[in-house]
Design a protein around this motif. Structure first.
Motif, short mmCIF file in Angstrom:
data_model
loop_
_atom_site.label_atom_id
_atom_site.label_comp_id
_atom_site.label_asym_id
_atom_site.label_seq_id
_atom_site.Cartn_x
_atom_site.Cartn_y
_atom_site.Cartn_z
N ILE A 18 -6.28 3.73 -4.36
CA ILE A 18 -5.68 2.52 -4.94
C ILE A 18 -4.16 2.60 -4.86
O ILE A 18 -3.48 1.62 -4.54
N SER A 19 -3.62 3.79 -5.12
CA SER A 19 -2.17 3.98 -5.09
C SER A 19 -1.59 3.69 -3.71
O SER A 19 -0.48 3.16 -3.58
N ALA A 54 -1.97 -0.38 -3.40
CA ALA A 54 -1.45 -1.26 -4.45
C ALA A 54 0.02 -1.62 -4.20
O ALA A 54 0.79 -0.84 -3.64
N LYS A 55 0.38 -2.82 -4.62
CA LYS A 55 1.78 -3.28 -4.54
C LYS A 55 2.24 -3.59 -5.97
O LYS A 55 1.97 -4.67 -6.51
N ILE A 56 2.91 -2.62 -6.56
CA ILE A 56 3.40 -2.75 -7.93
C ILE A 56 4.92 -2.59 -7.91
O ILE A 56 5.43 -1.58 -7.40
N ILE A 68 -1.60 2.50 -12.74
CA ILE A 68 -2.74 1.87 -12.06
C ILE A 68 -3.73 1.33 -13.09
O ILE A 68 -4.23 0.20 -12.98
N ASN A 86 -2.54 -1.86 -14.74
CA ASN A 86 -2.53 -3.03 -13.85
C ASN A 86 -3.93 -3.44 -13.39
O ASN A 86 -4.19 -4.63 -13.17
N TYR A 87 -4.80 -2.47 -13.21
CA TYR A 87 -6.12 -2.77 -12.65
C TYR A 87 -7.26 -2.54 -13.65
O TYR A 87 -8.34 -3.12 -13.49
#
Length: 242
Positions: free
Chosen positions: A37-38, A41-43, A56, A59-60
């Motif tokens: 996921i890391s 992901a776009k954080i 993560i 956010n998820y």
């Protein structure tokens, strides 16, 4: 062992596997899920692949991380369970997750169709009536002729007059209304007279010819030909016998 497996027969060819994966092994699967996921992901404020697990989760959600871990790891654990149990599945399993918490055992069940066991009756006492085939002289001659034709070699016969069954090499050019048409010409074409490789009337008019002869063959083209430009019309062929 990292995986424990037990099986239970449900129907004639359906089995249920109960699988327990050690907490340590499932923890590895969840950790790999965080990493995957890391990477994607776009954080804001974090580079891909460098996002902390807590960020993560916020956010998820933890459930999403666990679900991703299950989707990646269960097929692997299922394959290991199948190998250990010795069953032979023939379709895709139906998976039911019993419990899945990080740090604890992953438990799931898999129902799957397996190869049915066929019980053959005793065959030693089976009697089969066999009727010896009757082969007539005509069938024998037909098979011999087929073998002869298959392995026969063609030898030039420049002085022979062509007859039914002979092979003749020809060049031909055909026209309809003075114009050449598709498929109406060929060079070094080998035809067996009477084989109906070409139109029967065309082959018939080759009877009596010999090497070096030039023949003019006039034919009425069949009306059912797909080429409307020549269907039902008169065709003229200039033929060189070689």
């Amino acid at each position: 062992m990292s995986i424990k497996t037990s099986s239970k027969k449900l129907k004639e060819n359906q089995v249920e596997l109960s699988v327990e994966v050690s907490g340590e092994k499932f923890k590895e699967a969840v950790a790999n899920s965080y990493k995957e996921i890391s990477k994607k992901a776009k954080i804001p404020g974090f580079r891909a692949g460098k996002i902390p697990a807590k960020v993560i989760e916020s956010n998820y959600g933890k459930d999403y991380v666990i679900q991703q871990a299950l989707e990646k790891s269960i097929p692997v654990f299922y394959s290991q369970a199948v190998h250990e149990s010795g069953i032979q599945p023939i379709d895709t399993p139906q998976i039911e997750v019993v419990s899945a918490e990080e740090g604890k055992e992953l438990k799931f069940k898999a129902q799957v169709q397996v190869e049915p066991k066929a019980e053959l009756p005793s065959y030693k006492d089976i009697k089969v009536e066999f009727e010896k085939p009757k082969v007539g002289q005509e069938e024998i001659k037909g098979q011999l002729d087929m073998v002869r034709n298959r392995f026969a070699e063609l030898n030039p016969a420049p002085n022979k007059v062509a007859d039914e069954g002979d092979h003749v090499m020809i060049n031909f050019d055909g026209t309809v209304d003075g114009k050449a048409f598709e498929g109406g010409s060929a060079q070094n074409f080998m035809v067996e007279i009477g084989s109906k490789t070409l139109m029967p009337e065309f082959e018939k008019q080759l009877v009596g010819s010999k090497a070096g002869d030039i023949k003019n063959i006039v034919l009425q083209m069949p009306p059912q030909l797909p080429n409307e430009e020549i269907a039902g019309k008169t065709a003229n062929f200039k033929v060189l016998v070689k």
